[in-house]
Scaffold this active site. Structure first.
Site, PDB file in Angstrom:
ATOM      1  N   ASN A 130       9.894   7.255   0.270  1.00  0.00           N
ATOM      2  CA  ASN A 130       9.079   7.960  -0.713  1.00  0.00           C
ATOM      3  C   ASN A 130       8.779   7.036  -1.892  1.00  0.00           C
ATOM      4  OD1 ASN A 130       8.223   9.771  -2.880  1.00  0.00           O
ATOM      5  ND2 ASN A 130       8.963  11.399  -1.528  1.00  0.00           N
TER       6      ASN A 130
ATOM      7  N   THR B 235     -10.022   2.224   5.630  1.00  0.00           N
ATOM      8  CA  THR B 235      -8.832   2.945   6.081  1.00  0.00           C
ATOM      9  C   THR B 235      -9.279   3.999   7.099  1.00  0.00           C
ATOM     10  OG1 THR B 235      -8.820   4.846   4.598  1.00  0.00           O
ATOM     11  CG2 THR B 235      -8.078   2.757   3.658  1.00  0.00           C
TER      12      THR B 235
ATOM     13  N   TYR C 130      -8.888   7.249   6.800  1.00  0.00           N
ATOM     14  CA  TYR C 130      -9.531   8.339   6.061  1.00  0.00           C
ATOM     15  C   TYR C 130     -10.914   7.935   5.564  1.00  0.00           C
ATOM     16  CZ  TYR C 130      -5.906  11.891   5.949  1.00  0.00           C
ATOM     17  OH  TYR C 130      -5.028  12.883   6.299  1.00  0.00           O
ATOM     18  N   GLU C 131     -11.027   6.693   5.169  1.00  0.00           N
ATOM     19  CA  GLU C 131     -12.319   6.208   4.658  1.00  0.00           C
ATOM     20  C   GLU C 131     -13.390   6.306   5.732  1.00  0.00           C
ATOM     21  OE1 GLU C 131     -11.847   2.409   2.880  1.00  0.00           O
ATOM     22  OE2 GLU C 131     -13.960   2.181   2.380  1.00  0.00           O
TER      23      GLU C 131
ATOM     24  N   ASP D 278      -3.261  11.763  -1.380  1.00  0.00           N
ATOM     25  CA  ASP D 278      -3.417  13.223  -1.342  1.00  0.00           C
ATOM     26  C   ASP D 278      -3.880  13.719  -2.712  1.00  0.00           C
ATOM     27  OD1 ASP D 278      -2.464  13.445   1.349  1.00  0.00           O
ATOM     28  OD2 ASP D 278      -0.444  13.094   0.585  1.00  0.00           O
TER      29      ASP D 278
ATOM     30  N   GLU E  84       5.082   4.525   3.585  1.00  0.00           N
ATOM     31  CA  GLU E  84       4.638   5.856   4.017  1.00  0.00           C
ATOM     32  C   GLU E  84       5.876   6.734   4.173  1.00  0.00           C
ATOM     33  OE1 GLU E  84       1.817   7.757   4.757  1.00  0.00           O
ATOM     34  OE2 GLU E  84       3.357   9.212   5.278  1.00  0.00           O
TER      35      GLU E  84
ATOM     36  N   GLU F 246       0.870  -1.184   0.000  1.00  0.00           N
ATOM     37  CA  GLU F 246       0.000   0.000   0.000  1.00  0.00           C
ATOM     38  C   GLU F 246       0.897   1.220   0.000  1.00  0.00           C
ATOM     39  OE1 GLU F 246      -3.647   2.199   2.462  1.00  0.00           O
ATOM     40  OE2 GLU F 246      -2.240   0.929   3.544  1.00  0.00           O
TER      41      GLU F 246
HETATM   42  N1  SAM Z   1      -4.062   5.563   3.179  1.00  0.00           N
HETATM   43  C1  SAM Z   1      -4.321   6.213   4.444  1.00  0.00           C
HETATM   44  C2  SAM Z   1      -5.804   6.283   4.713  1.00  0.00           C
HETATM   45  O1  SAM Z   1      -6.576   6.081   3.779  1.00  0.00           O
HETATM   46  O2  SAM Z   1      -6.181   6.505   5.873  1.00  0.00           O
HETATM   47  C3  SAM Z   1      -3.666   7.616   4.503  1.00  0.00           C
HETATM   48  C4  SAM Z   1      -4.238   8.633   3.541  1.00  0.00           C
HETATM   49  S1  SAM Z   1      -3.361  10.192   3.620  1.00  0.00           S
HETATM   50  C5  SAM Z   1      -4.454  11.313   2.886  1.00  0.00           C
HETATM   51  C6  SAM Z   1      -2.148   9.984   2.326  1.00  0.00           C
HETATM   52  C7  SAM Z   1      -0.824   9.463   2.846  1.00  0.00           C
HETATM   53  O3  SAM Z   1       0.056   9.237   1.744  1.00  0.00           O
HETATM   54  C8  SAM Z   1      -0.125  10.435   3.770  1.00  0.00           C
HETATM   55  O4  SAM Z   1       0.186   9.799   4.994  1.00  0.00           O
HETATM   56  C9  SAM Z   1       1.120  10.840   2.996  1.00  0.00           C
HETATM   57  O5  SAM Z   1       2.210  11.137   3.829  1.00  0.00           O
HETATM   58  C10 SAM Z   1       1.357   9.615   2.127  1.00  0.00           C
HETATM   59  N2  SAM Z   1       2.124   9.919   0.905  1.00  0.00           N
HETATM   60  C11 SAM Z   1       1.873  10.920   0.029  1.00  0.00           C
HETATM   61  N3  SAM Z   1       2.783  10.923  -0.949  1.00  0.00           N
HETATM   62  C12 SAM Z   1       3.635   9.887  -0.698  1.00  0.00           C
HETATM   63  C13 SAM Z   1       4.791   9.396  -1.357  1.00  0.00           C
HETATM   64  N4  SAM Z   1       5.260   9.967  -2.482  1.00  0.00           N
HETATM   65  N5  SAM Z   1       5.414   8.319  -0.842  1.00  0.00           N
HETATM   66  C14 SAM Z   1       4.949   7.736   0.302  1.00  0.00           C
HETATM   67  N6  SAM Z   1       3.862   8.177   0.980  1.00  0.00           N
HETATM   68  C15 SAM Z   1       3.204   9.240   0.489  1.00  0.00           C
END
Ligand code: SAM
Length: 215
Positions: A96, A191, A193-194, A118, A69, A44
């Site tokens: 990343n 999740t 956020y969901e 995001d 993450e 994920e």
């Molecule tokens: N998937 C989780 C949920 O649904 O509850 C978290 C959603 S949150 C809006 C998006 C997550 O993606 C954040 O924690 C952010 O730090 C991570 N993220 C964004 N860009 C990323 C990247 N390039 N590599 C790794 N993680 C990333």
């Protein structure tokens, strides 16, 4: 996501090498050895606080899961879940997504999940969306031929953008739900956020997209 600075997070992640992989480049081509079995590996990308990946791992003990993450201060909450439930088939990477090619051989990852990525709504930030073509190309390089991405979001704009981006890339859209929670789809694992957005009345969108065959 609002981030709280947690200076202790790095040390805590380092204290649990059975769950947090500190040098993932050393695991390239060896993920079966890392997990100690030859089960498929699902990842994920943007795992956040880890509810989805940990619940998926509990429900599917014959699949290995990796939560990816970028922020240590966020993924440390996923680590707490692994410590509490002692889940052997789930591990974490604080890296990343741009760097994923360094960590996996072609075909080493059997499925990619993107959940509530995001949205980056400004056009000038489109390249940061995890469904932008450069990210699709990264996923294609680590998945097998005809590998799949499963993507959920509450954000209609990001969903529409992602369907177009995937289609332009030549991917097949095998399953689309425009209202997942009011559909007959079974086995959905929520999740963080969901839960938050569906409790506020937002609709949840979901797509399963498959890369074209290169053979
Ligand atoms: N998937 C989780 C949920 O649904 O509850 C978290 C959603 S949150 C809006 C998006 C997550 O993606 C954040 O924690 C952010 O730090 C991570 N993220 C964004 N860009 C990323 C990247 N390039 N590599 C790794 N993680 C990333």
């Amino acid at each position: 996501m609002r981030l709280k600075h947690k200076p202790w997070a790095k040390d805590k992640l380092n204290d649990f090498p059975q769950y947090v992989i500190a040098n993932p480049e050393d695991c390239n081509g060896k993920w079966n050895e890392v997990f100690g079995n030859d089960h498929p590996l699902y990842i994920e990308v943007g795992t956040g606080k880890g509810r989805f990946i940990t619940e998926m791992a509990k429900a599917n003990p014959h699949i290995n899961f990796l939560g990816i993450e970028v922020y240590e201060s966020v993924i440390v909450h996923a680590l707490d879940k692994l410590i509490e439930s002692e889940i052997p088939n789930c591990k974490l990477l604080s890296v990343n997504a741009n760097d994923l090619r360094n960590f996996f051989n072609k075909g080493e990852v059997s499925r990619v999940y993107l959940n509530f990525s995001d949205p980056w709504p400004k056009t000038r930030h489109a390249k940061r969306r995890l469904t932008y073509k450069t990210y699709l190309s990264i996923y294609e390089d680590i998945l097998p031929d005809m590998g799949e991405i499963h993507f959920k979001t509450d954000n209609q704009g990001l969903f529409e953008y992602s369907l177009i981006s995937m289609s332009h890339y030549g991917m097949l859209l095998n399953f689309i739900s425009l209202d997942l929670h009011n559909s007959d789809y079974e086995g959905n694992i929520m999740t963080e956020y969901e839960e938050k957005f569906s409790n506020k009345g937002s609709r949840i969108y979901r797509v399963e997209a498959q890369f074209p065959s290169k053979k």
